[in-house]
Design a protein around this motif. Structure first.
Motif, PDB file in Angstrom:
ATOM      1  N   LYS A 668     -17.581 -28.647 -17.874  1.00  0.00           N
ATOM      2  CA  LYS A 668     -18.232 -29.049 -19.118  1.00  0.00           C
ATOM      3  C   LYS A 668     -19.703 -28.645 -19.186  1.00  0.00           C
ATOM      4  O   LYS A 668     -20.361 -28.854 -20.212  1.00  0.00           O
ATOM      5  CB  LYS A 668     -18.128 -30.567 -19.284  1.00  0.00           C
ATOM      6  N   LEU A 669     -20.224 -28.072 -18.124  1.00  0.00           N
ATOM      7  CA  LEU A 669     -21.662 -27.824 -18.026  1.00  0.00           C
ATOM      8  C   LEU A 669     -22.165 -26.927 -19.159  1.00  0.00           C
ATOM      9  O   LEU A 669     -21.660 -25.824 -19.372  1.00  0.00           O
ATOM     10  CB  LEU A 669     -21.990 -27.179 -16.671  1.00  0.00           C
ATOM     11  N   GLN A 670     -23.197 -27.438 -19.870  1.00  0.00           N
ATOM     12  CA  GLN A 670     -23.811 -26.687 -20.969  1.00  0.00           C
ATOM     13  C   GLN A 670     -25.223 -26.209 -20.636  1.00  0.00           C
ATOM     14  O   GLN A 670     -25.638 -25.142 -21.094  1.00  0.00           O
ATOM     15  CB  GLN A 670     -23.864 -27.561 -22.231  1.00  0.00           C
ATOM     16  N   SER A 671     -25.950 -27.018 -19.868  1.00  0.00           N
ATOM     17  CA  SER A 671     -27.341 -26.688 -19.525  1.00  0.00           C
ATOM     18  C   SER A 671     -27.556 -26.851 -18.031  1.00  0.00           C
ATOM     19  O   SER A 671     -27.130 -27.853 -17.439  1.00  0.00           O
ATOM     20  CB  SER A 671     -28.313 -27.602 -20.274  1.00  0.00           C
ATOM     21  N   LEU A 672     -28.233 -25.866 -17.436  1.00  0.00           N
ATOM     22  CA  LEU A 672     -28.528 -25.917 -16.004  1.00  0.00           C
ATOM     23  C   LEU A 672     -30.003 -25.612 -15.788  1.00  0.00           C
ATOM     24  O   LEU A 672     -30.518 -24.592 -16.238  1.00  0.00           O
ATOM     25  CB  LEU A 672     -27.671 -24.904 -15.236  1.00  0.00           C
ATOM     26  N   LEU A 698     -30.020 -21.792 -19.308  1.00  0.00           N
ATOM     27  CA  LEU A 698     -30.351 -21.641 -17.882  1.00  0.00           C
ATOM     28  C   LEU A 698     -31.863 -21.551 -17.735  1.00  0.00           C
ATOM     29  O   LEU A 698     -32.502 -20.666 -18.292  1.00  0.00           O
ATOM     30  CB  LEU A 698     -29.693 -20.386 -17.313  1.00  0.00           C
ATOM     31  N   ASN A 699     -32.437 -22.502 -16.987  1.00  0.00           N
ATOM     32  CA  ASN A 699     -33.893 -22.548 -16.772  1.00  0.00           C
ATOM     33  C   ASN A 699     -34.174 -22.508 -15.278  1.00  0.00           C
ATOM     34  O   ASN A 699     -33.749 -23.392 -14.538  1.00  0.00           O
ATOM     35  CB  ASN A 699     -34.473 -23.830 -17.387  1.00  0.00           C
ATOM     36  N   LEU A 700     -34.909 -21.482 -14.834  1.00  0.00           N
ATOM     37  CA  LEU A 700     -35.243 -21.329 -13.414  1.00  0.00           C
ATOM     38  C   LEU A 700     -36.746 -21.423 -13.178  1.00  0.00           C
ATOM     39  O   LEU A 700     -37.274 -20.847 -12.224  1.00  0.00           O
ATOM     40  CB  LEU A 700     -34.730 -19.969 -12.906  1.00  0.00           C
ATOM     41  N   TYR A 701     -37.456 -22.155 -14.017  1.00  0.00           N
ATOM     42  CA  TYR A 701     -38.919 -22.207 -13.944  1.00  0.00           C
ATOM     43  C   TYR A 701     -39.405 -22.611 -12.549  1.00  0.00           C
ATOM     44  O   TYR A 701     -38.935 -23.576 -11.953  1.00  0.00           O
ATOM     45  CB  TYR A 701     -39.458 -23.211 -14.973  1.00  0.00           C
ATOM     46  N   GLY A 702     -40.347 -21.821 -12.035  1.00  0.00           N
ATOM     47  CA  GLY A 702     -40.966 -22.152 -10.754  1.00  0.00           C
ATOM     48  C   GLY A 702     -40.178 -21.750  -9.529  1.00  0.00           C
ATOM     49  O   GLY A 702     -40.598 -22.002  -8.404  1.00  0.00           O
ATOM     50  N   LEU A 728     -34.554 -18.989 -19.417  1.00  0.00           N
ATOM     51  CA  LEU A 728     -35.967 -19.317 -19.191  1.00  0.00           C
ATOM     52  C   LEU A 728     -36.322 -19.036 -17.736  1.00  0.00           C
ATOM     53  O   LEU A 728     -35.812 -19.689 -16.818  1.00  0.00           O
ATOM     54  CB  LEU A 728     -36.231 -20.779 -19.555  1.00  0.00           C
ATOM     55  N   LEU A 729     -37.176 -18.036 -17.539  1.00  0.00           N
ATOM     56  CA  LEU A 729     -37.509 -17.545 -16.202  1.00  0.00           C
ATOM     57  C   LEU A 729     -39.013 -17.601 -15.967  1.00  0.00           C
ATOM     58  O   LEU A 729     -39.600 -16.705 -15.357  1.00  0.00           O
ATOM     59  CB  LEU A 729     -37.001 -16.101 -16.031  1.00  0.00           C
ATOM     60  N   VAL A 996     -41.411 -24.816 -19.453  1.00  0.00           N
ATOM     61  CA  VAL A 996     -42.399 -25.216 -18.453  1.00  0.00           C
ATOM     62  C   VAL A 996     -42.073 -26.602 -17.907  1.00  0.00           C
ATOM     63  O   VAL A 996     -41.754 -27.524 -18.657  1.00  0.00           O
ATOM     64  CB  VAL A 996     -43.819 -25.205 -19.056  1.00  0.00           C
ATOM     65  N   ARG A 997     -42.138 -26.737 -16.594  1.00  0.00           N
ATOM     66  CA  ARG A 997     -41.914 -28.023 -15.915  1.00  0.00           C
ATOM     67  C   ARG A 997     -43.109 -28.339 -15.037  1.00  0.00           C
ATOM     68  O   ARG A 997     -43.767 -27.435 -14.515  1.00  0.00           O
ATOM     69  CB  ARG A 997     -40.675 -27.959 -15.009  1.00  0.00           C
ATOM     70  N   LEU A 998     -43.377 -29.611 -14.852  1.00  0.00           N
ATOM     71  CA  LEU A 998     -44.358 -30.032 -13.854  1.00  0.00           C
ATOM     72  C   LEU A 998     -43.657 -30.131 -12.507  1.00  0.00           C
ATOM     73  O   LEU A 998     -42.466 -30.411 -12.429  1.00  0.00           O
ATOM     74  CB  LEU A 998     -44.948 -31.396 -14.222  1.00  0.00           C
TER      75      LEU A 998
END
Length: 1004
Positions: A668-672, A698-702, A728-729, A996-998
């Protein structure tokens, strides 16, 4: 205190002749410099008397006076006086050591319970003792050391033994002249005090004066225990004090001592448990740690044999080994003692069926019930219940007051007679502490306090400070009250049917269902935001559910959550998380953080011995794959700051691969999210993840990505089965070359939103992207390129791409060195009717008012552009004048304009006001961080109240303005119901689109 010290020093100065005294004063002019102290001016001491000089010395050098005087006596050839002083001081501190030896011998004999011989106890703490001696082997440097470990593992006992051995002359003899032992929780009822008063209260009459003791702080050791039970919040403060004689609030005195503002040269030895460790450590300067790890297997066996005979002890030991959860609890000395005590009472009562207990709540109940059966075997359950209530009322009153030491009045008020006290002492519910009473262990007090809520009947009245069960739950889940965690564990562990069945024969019917439903109601009443705040330490909730182990209840609680955040710090956290996730059928969003030590493949001796390390590895190898097997049920998986090993990545990869038991249609995964991950493996995980049928984000920030890993990612993106639309890279250390690889993958892919922010792409990388943007098969709609080391040269390629691409609607170029030249090129593209761009972010691009000439033209001819962000540029009033003229043009369709940090003044407010009342499409205007005076705001506010102004959002920080300006802005918001005046109006949207993530801030 000072008078006594002055009198002692004056006695010796009186023995100097006038000539010797004059020489003494002359030498005093330089002597303080040896101790890095400022000398007293010669004019003050040249003609002073001996009495006045003593006062001067104590005033200027309170902590060094004796050191200075001893040195000067030698220099004036009065070694005899120096010898006399030292002999007298040795006599006095010897008397103090004798006093401490007698005191702590009494405490060790009558108030300390190891339940094994001293010789055996020494064997169990041999490593810790050696570590202590190693830490304090330096004779002059002040040291702060921490004795850490879980509750009940013997930290306080260890420290009592340290004091006793020091006083007996067996430990740290050449290091410390004075050792002071304080239980800080005894200060819970003290709002203010001075450290000097506290020390003085522990000095025998014949010892040195306080000033004499403090004159050499390097020879002082403070041992402080009980921080887990301290009600005051200690934190980094600026209002600290270095005067130990000053009476101050309790938290200020303790913080000043811990942060080495007060008595900087003394040493500290602190007992810190699970709750206090993370709060106190940040206050300390370079703390050294001594870990009390509990009993190894060999000691547990010895302990069982010590409680029984050899045969029975070994039989119990083997039975405990077969009950894994119980044997794990036995590594805690307190738990081991309670288990053995319960079994011994059962033996003495000749009970056929022996109960061992399996959880903490069950274990405490078994201990208490066994003690009651042993003592009150023939009494009615009503009598037992009445007796128990008095004990529970005392405990719960103390819990709410955060009091752990009780006097005779406390006992009397709660209906406990002297006879009752003697019984509780004999049953090991109480123990003496001087003339007062404490519960045998603080956790035992908490147990009886929780039991109060099971025994309480509706009509009963108690001390008004005792809160209701919902109030207790409120305290437990308040993330600032970490010391309540053990209460939570006990509460959850006691609401089981097994506990109720144990209580009933001895105390009559006790319903656990009411308490169970109250817990469910409380958690259910919390909104999602409150859950995130109050259940911030989700690991605590998981441990509590693990302590309950009734699947129906655990499932009922876990099904209250659709989203949850878990911080896994160690193997125990991992086990608890695995247990709870398996019971969570409705969870959709999981935010997971895993610290480095969990998957560590290299043994670190500071984190425990090799045997425990290998055991932990086996636990991880079992529980992590089980957690992974649950992840396919989620809609959103956020792996934030997870420190994975290669094996852990492989397990994750395997779990995301279809199998006969979990086909692809079950995923069911929609966002990772995989932010700040330290190990992404070789990239093969992408081929597994990107084939999932519903994964679109898909977000791989940092997370740093090598060129090889980028190739693996792009290979997966090109697959026809890949459904990812948002990629998002940001901050992935993507080079120009890697950017080229990403660019080629965009052709025929489904990616509509691409963020490459905070990567060193440079002009070369963006040129590759622009070539692809020209391709009609590229469906990209949003491109985020802030902080990518671009210059105006890249704008030439972007110009061509904007003219060719029919899909791109958002372009983020913030914080790149584009200058007016680059923006002018972009404006040329925007003037073309074929350009479909709707949003352009140009904050921090080194623009001047000259750029506004071209922007003016864009505003008047481009009907597609809806948002332009020009913040953090030197636009100035002159530039704004041109922009406002354009806004007033009938062809201008702009909706959002960012002018924050643009060096604007009130002089531009007339122009802005005209634009606000003329441009009917303008909905959002950001003026944050500009120096607007009240007169300028008045002009703006008149426009905002105008009937033709359609503005919905104005970016301003109201708190930066004077009170009359704040009042004016508030009045505008009240008048114009559609308008919001907010600080940082677009920050959330910008961070979301950039991905962007902290960096994770662990709350543990």
């Amino acid at each position: 205190m000072m008078e006594t010290s002055c009198f002692g020093l004056l006695q010796y100065l009186q023995k100097l002749s006038d000539k010797e005294f004059q020489r003494f004063k002359e030498l005093l002019r330089k002597e303080p410099k040896k101790f890095k102290l400022k000398p007293i001016s010669w004019t003050k001491i040249k003609n002073t008397s001996k009495e006045d000089l003593v006062m001067q010395l104590n005033k200027h050098y309170p902590e060094k006076v004796w050191n200075i005087v001893l040195s000067l006596f030698v220099q004036v050839n009065r070694e005899d006086l120096s010898t006399m002083i030292q002999k007298e001081r040795i006599d006095k501190y010897t008397k103090y050591k004798k006093y401490m030896k007698n005191t702590f011998q009494h405490i060790w004999t009558l108030e300390t319970n190891t339940h094994i011989t001293d010789r055996s106890y020494h064997k169990t703490i041999e490593l810790q003792y050696r570590a202590l001696q190693g830490i304090f082997d330096r004779k002059s440097k002040p040291i702060t050391a921490v004795v850490s470990g879980s509750r009940g593992e013997g930290k306080t006992i260890f420290l009592r033994k340290v004091v006793l051995d020091w006083a007996a002359g067996n430990l740290l003899q050449n290091r410390f002249r004075y050792v002071f032992f304080f239980s800080v929780f005894t200060l819970n009822t003290t709002t203010e005090f001075s450290l000097a008063e506290l020390i003085s209260s522990n000095l025998p009459e014949s010892s040195e004066t306080l000033d004499d003791i403090l004159s050499d702080p390097k020879r002082i050791l403070f041992i402080l225990e009980g921080f887990d039970y301290l009600k005051f919040d200690l934190e980094l403060r600026t209002n600290l004090c270095n005067d130990c004689t000053k009476k101050l609030p309790t938290e200020i005195v303790l913080s000043s001592l811990l942060q080495k503002i007060m008595l900087q040269e003394c040493s500290l030895l602190l007992e810190l448990g699970d709750s206090s460790l993370s709060k106190i450590i940040p206050l300390l300067q370079y703390p050294r740690e001594i870990m009390i790890t509990g009993f190894p297997e060999q000691t547990i066996e010895f302990y069982c044999v010590s409680h029984f005979n050899i045969q029975r002890g070994r039989e119990i030991f083997e039975n405990l080994k077969r009950i894994n959860t119980l044997f794990t609890l036995c590594s805690n000395p307190l738990m081991c003692w309670m288990i053995c005590s319960s079994l011994k009472w059962q033996d003495e009562s000749r009970e056929v069926e022996k109960y061992y207990g399996g959880t903490v709540g069950l274990l405490y109940t078994l201990f208490m019930v066994s003690a009651f059966k042993s003592t009150f075997a023939r009494t009615q359950s009503k009598h037992n219940s009445d007796q128990l209530k008095t004990l529970c009322t005392l405990a719960v009153e103390g819990m709410w007051k955060q009091v752990y030491v009780f006097d005779s009045e406390d006992l009397r008020r709660n209906g406990i007679s002297e006879t009752d006290k003697a019984v509780w002492l004999r049953m090991n519910f109480f123990q003496n502490q001087g003339h007062n009473i404490v519960f045998y262990h603080h956790t035992l007090q908490w147990y009886f306090a929780i039991l109060f809520y099971f025994l309480k009947q509706g009509k009963e009245t108690h001390h008004p400070i005792i809160g209701s069960l919902p109030q207790l739950l409120g305290e437990i889940y308040s993330h600032k009250q970490n010391q309540w965690f053990q209460t939570q564990v006990l509460l959850f562990g006691m609401i089981t049917e097994q506990v109720a069945s144990l209580l009933e024969p001895c105390f009559g019917f006790v319903s656990t269902e009411a308490v169970r439903q109250e817990i469910i109601r409380y958690i259910k009443s919390l909104s999602q935001q409150e859950c995130n705040e109050k259940l911030l330490r989700t690991r605590n909730l998981f441990f509590c559910l693990l302590s309950n182990q009734e699947e129906s209840f655990v499932t009922q609680v876990m099904d209250l959550f659709e989203e949850i955040t878990v911080d896994i710090c160690n193997v125990d956290d991992l086990s608890a998380t695995q247990y709870c996730l398996q019971q969570a059928s409705k969870l959709k969003h999981l935010h997971l953080h895993i610290q480095k030590r969990v998957f560590s493949e290299i043994h670190d001796s500071e984190c425990g011995d090799l045997e425990n390390f290998n055991v932990d590895k086996e636990i991880v190898a079992t529980h992590w794959p089980m957690i992974c097997s649950y992840l396919h049920k989620l809609y959103v998986l956020d792996l934030d700051s997870c420190h994975f090993s290669r094996k852990a990545i492989q397990d994750l990869c395997n779990s995301m691969s279809p199998s006969p038991t979990v086909p692809l249609t079950h995923f069911k995964l929609q966002s990772l999210w995989c932010s700040f991950m330290t190990n992404f493996g070789d990239g093969s995980l992408f081929h597994t993840l990107l084939q999932l049928p519903h994964l679109k984000y898909l977000n791989l920030y940092g997370t740093n990505l090598s060129n090889h890993v980028v190739e693996m990612l792009c290979s997966a993106l090109r697959c026809s089965t890949c459904k990812v639309e948002e990629l998002l890279l940001g901050k992935c250390d993507i080079s120009s070359e890697a950017c080229g690889i990403i660019a080629t993958s965009l052709i025929n892919s489904k990616v509509k939103h691409l963020s490459l922010v905070e990567n060193p792409l440079k002009n070369k990388g963006v040129m590759s992207l622009c070539e692809v943007l020209k391709d009609p098969n590229c469906v990209l709609e949003s491109l985020m390129l802030s902080y990518c080391c671009l210059t105006f040269i890249a704008c030439g390629s972007l110009y061509e791409a904007l003219l060719s691409n029919k899909h791109l609607s958002l372009l983020d170029l913030e914080s790149n060195f584009l200058e007016d030249t680059g923006v002018n090129l972009l404006c040329e593209a925007l003037k073309d009717p074929n350009c479909t761009l709707e949003e352009l972010w140009l904050s921090g691009c080194y623009l001047t008012p000259e750029s506004c000439e071209e922007i003016y033209t864009v505003f008047t001819c481009n009907k597609n552009l809806k948002t332009l962000k020009l913040g953090n540029n030197s636009i100035q009033d002159a530039g704004v004048k041109q922009l406002c003229e354009a806004l007033c043009h009938p062809n201008c369709k702009l909706q959002c304009l960012g002018l924050d940090m643009c060096e604007l003044t009130s002089d531009c407010c007339e122009d802005l006001a005209l634009a606000l009342t003329t441009c009917n499409t303008l909905k959002s205007l950001n003026l944050d961080w500009n120096l607007l005076e009240h007169s300028g705001l008045e002009v703006l506010c008149d426009a905002l109240n105008h009937k033709d102004c359609n503005l919905k959002m104005l970016g301003l920080d109201k708190s930066l303005f004077p009170e009359k300006s704040q009042t004016l802005l508030q009045a505008v918001e009240k008048e114009n119901k559609n308008l919001n005046v907010v600080h940082f109006p677009w920050i959330e949207e910008e961070c979301q689109k950039r991905g962007v993530r902290l960096v994770w801030n662990s709350t543990n």
